[in-house]
Design a protein around this motif. Sequence first.
Motif, mmCIF file in Angstrom:
data_model
loop_
_atom_site.group_PDB
_atom_site.id
_atom_site.type_symbol
_atom_site.label_atom_id
_atom_site.label_comp_id
_atom_site.label_asym_id
_atom_site.label_seq_id
_atom_site.Cartn_x
_atom_site.Cartn_y
_atom_site.Cartn_z
ATOM 1 N N MET A 45 -5.285 20.933 6.867
ATOM 2 C CA MET A 45 -5.901 19.977 5.926
ATOM 3 C C MET A 45 -4.819 19.290 5.092
ATOM 4 O O MET A 45 -4.888 18.077 4.847
ATOM 5 C CB MET A 45 -6.895 20.679 5.004
ATOM 6 N N LEU A 46 -3.830 20.064 4.660
ATOM 7 C CA LEU A 46 -2.722 19.501 3.898
ATOM 8 C C LEU A 46 -1.952 18.490 4.745
ATOM 9 O O LEU A 46 -1.585 17.416 4.261
ATOM 10 C CB LEU A 46 -1.800 20.629 3.422
ATOM 11 N N PHE A 47 -1.747 18.815 6.023
ATOM 12 C CA PHE A 47 -1.068 17.903 6.943
ATOM 13 C C PHE A 47 -1.815 16.571 7.037
ATOM 14 O O PHE A 47 -1.212 15.497 6.951
ATOM 15 C CB PHE A 47 -0.940 18.552 8.321
ATOM 16 N N ILE A 48 -3.124 16.639 7.195
ATOM 17 C CA ILE A 48 -3.942 15.412 7.285
ATOM 18 C C ILE A 48 -3.853 14.619 5.990
ATOM 19 O O ILE A 48 -3.669 13.397 5.998
ATOM 20 C CB ILE A 48 -5.404 15.757 7.637
ATOM 21 N N GLY A 49 -3.963 15.316 4.862
ATOM 22 C CA GLY A 49 -3.875 14.642 3.564
ATOM 23 C C GLY A 49 -2.538 13.961 3.353
ATOM 24 O O GLY A 49 -2.472 12.806 2.909
ATOM 25 N N VAL A 50 -1.466 14.637 3.693
ATOM 26 C CA VAL A 50 -0.132 14.057 3.531
ATOM 27 C C VAL A 50 0.066 12.896 4.506
ATOM 28 O O VAL A 50 0.678 11.886 4.148
ATOM 29 C CB VAL A 50 0.957 15.144 3.690
ATOM 30 N N ALA A 51 -0.469 13.004 5.708
ATOM 31 C CA ALA A 51 -0.379 11.888 6.663
ATOM 32 C C ALA A 51 -1.082 10.653 6.101
ATOM 33 O O ALA A 51 -0.578 9.526 6.222
ATOM 34 C CB ALA A 51 -0.977 12.292 8.014
ATOM 35 N N LEU A 52 -2.216 10.867 5.462
ATOM 36 C CA LEU A 52 -2.935 9.744 4.856
ATOM 37 C C LEU A 52 -2.169 9.170 3.662
ATOM 38 O O LEU A 52 -2.137 7.949 3.461
ATOM 39 C CB LEU A 52 -4.350 10.166 4.456
ATOM 40 N N TRP A 53 -1.539 10.034 2.858
ATOM 41 C CA TRP A 53 -0.697 9.563 1.757
ATOM 42 C C TRP A 53 0.470 8.750 2.299
ATOM 43 O O TRP A 53 0.859 7.730 1.715
ATOM 44 C CB TRP A 53 -0.158 10.725 0.919
ATOM 45 N N LEU A 54 1.040 9.187 3.417
ATOM 46 C CA LEU A 54 2.146 8.459 4.027
ATOM 47 C C LEU A 54 1.681 7.070 4.480
ATOM 48 O O LEU A 54 2.348 6.062 4.212
ATOM 49 C CB LEU A 54 2.707 9.253 5.197
ATOM 50 N N LEU A 55 0.536 7.007 5.129
ATOM 51 C CA LEU A 55 -0.032 5.718 5.526
ATOM 52 C C LEU A 55 -0.274 4.838 4.294
ATOM 53 O O LEU A 55 0.070 3.658 4.288
ATOM 54 C CB LEU A 55 -1.343 5.937 6.296
ATOM 55 N N TYR A 56 -0.830 5.432 3.262
ATOM 56 C CA TYR A 56 -1.070 4.709 2.000
ATOM 57 C C TYR A 56 0.251 4.158 1.442
ATOM 58 O O TYR A 56 0.313 3.006 1.003
ATOM 59 C CB TYR A 56 -1.737 5.648 0.995
ATOM 60 N N GLY A 57 1.292 4.986 1.479
ATOM 61 C CA GLY A 57 2.592 4.543 0.978
ATOM 62 C C GLY A 57 3.114 3.336 1.732
ATOM 63 O O GLY A 57 3.641 2.392 1.129
ATOM 64 N N PHE A 58 2.943 3.341 3.057
ATOM 65 C CA PHE A 58 3.365 2.177 3.844
ATOM 66 C C PHE A 58 2.513 0.953 3.515
ATOM 67 O O PHE A 58 3.043 -0.153 3.383
ATOM 68 C CB PHE A 58 3.302 2.475 5.344
ATOM 69 N N LEU A 59 1.223 1.157 3.384
ATOM 70 C CA LEU A 59 0.346 0.023 3.069
ATOM 71 C C LEU A 59 0.636 -0.558 1.684
ATOM 72 O O LEU A 59 0.543 -1.768 1.476
ATOM 73 C CB LEU A 59 -1.119 0.450 3.177
ATOM 74 N N MET A 60 0.990 0.307 0.737
ATOM 75 C CA MET A 60 1.292 -0.131 -0.627
ATOM 76 C C MET A 60 2.765 -0.509 -0.802
ATOM 77 O O MET A 60 3.158 -0.977 -1.862
ATOM 78 C CB MET A 60 0.933 0.982 -1.622
ATOM 79 N N LYS A 61 3.568 -0.262 0.244
ATOM 80 C CA LYS A 61 5.014 -0.519 0.198
ATOM 81 C C LYS A 61 5.658 0.229 -0.966
ATOM 82 O O LYS A 61 6.477 -0.320 -1.702
ATOM 83 C CB LYS A 61 5.295 -2.017 0.125
ATOM 84 N N SER A 62 5.292 1.501 -1.088
ATOM 85 C CA SER A 62 5.816 2.352 -2.158
ATOM 86 C C SER A 62 6.842 3.322 -1.579
ATOM 87 O O SER A 62 6.491 4.276 -0.894
ATOM 88 C CB SER A 62 4.679 3.136 -2.819
ATOM 89 N N ILE A 63 8.106 3.059 -1.873
ATOM 90 C CA ILE A 63 9.179 3.864 -1.318
ATOM 91 C C ILE A 63 9.085 5.321 -1.770
ATOM 92 O O ILE A 63 9.386 6.236 -1.004
ATOM 93 C CB ILE A 63 10.568 3.248 -1.639
ATOM 94 N N SER A 64 8.632 5.562 -2.999
ATOM 95 C CA SER A 64 8.529 6.941 -3.480
ATOM 96 C C SER A 64 7.483 7.723 -2.694
ATOM 97 O O SER A 64 7.713 8.881 -2.309
ATOM 98 C CB SER A 64 8.210 6.979 -4.978
ATOM 99 N N ILE A 65 6.367 7.115 -2.407
ATOM 100 C CA ILE A 65 5.317 7.783 -1.640
ATOM 101 C C ILE A 65 5.766 7.979 -0.190
ATOM 102 O O ILE A 65 5.527 9.031 0.400
ATOM 103 C CB ILE A 65 3.993 6.990 -1.717
ATOM 104 N N ILE A 66 6.442 7.010 0.355
ATOM 105 C CA ILE A 66 6.913 7.112 1.745
ATOM 106 C C ILE A 66 7.946 8.227 1.891
ATOM 107 O O ILE A 66 7.838 9.066 2.791
ATOM 108 C CB ILE A 66 7.489 5.759 2.228
ATOM 109 N N ILE A 67 8.929 8.256 1.011
ATOM 110 C CA ILE A 67 9.975 9.274 1.109
ATOM 111 C C ILE A 67 9.394 10.669 0.919
ATOM 112 O O ILE A 67 9.635 11.579 1.720
ATOM 113 C CB ILE A 67 11.104 9.006 0.087
ATOM 114 N N ALA A 68 8.639 10.856 -0.153
ATOM 115 C CA ALA A 68 8.097 12.186 -0.453
ATOM 116 C C ALA A 68 7.213 12.696 0.671
ATOM 117 O O ALA A 68 7.343 13.842 1.101
ATOM 118 C CB ALA A 68 7.307 12.147 -1.759
ATOM 119 N N ASN A 69 6.336 11.866 1.152
ATOM 120 C CA ASN A 69 5.389 12.320 2.158
ATOM 121 C C ASN A 69 6.015 12.424 3.542
ATOM 122 O O ASN A 69 5.561 13.224 4.362
ATOM 123 C CB ASN A 69 4.138 11.446 2.136
#
Length: 89
Positions: A45-69
């Motif tokens: 479940m954590l893997f799925i959640g983090v994968a979605l956060w990573l997708l969100y980071g790319f969509l929002m163009k947020s380098i902090s979210i992309i790197i962390a996730n």
Amino acid sequence: MFQIDYIEIIGLIAATCTTAAFLPQVYKTWKTKDVAGLSLPMVLMLFIGVALWLLYGFLMKSISIIIANSITIISIFLLVYFKIKHHKK
């Protein structure tokens, strides 16, 4: 491409803290090969959640979210691998 402002700096600090907090568990699991305390459904479940956060980071163009996730998803993948490999039947 990516805009670094004070909000993104706050995100980078938060990302460093949350990602760094997760790494000792991965290291401990790798060294001890003890996976008894890891719940596979929780880790998946954590893997799925983090994968979605990573997708969100790319969509929002947020380098902090992309790197962390990106780092966190690799760490979670390792935990899943250790859980499957070292699971005692």
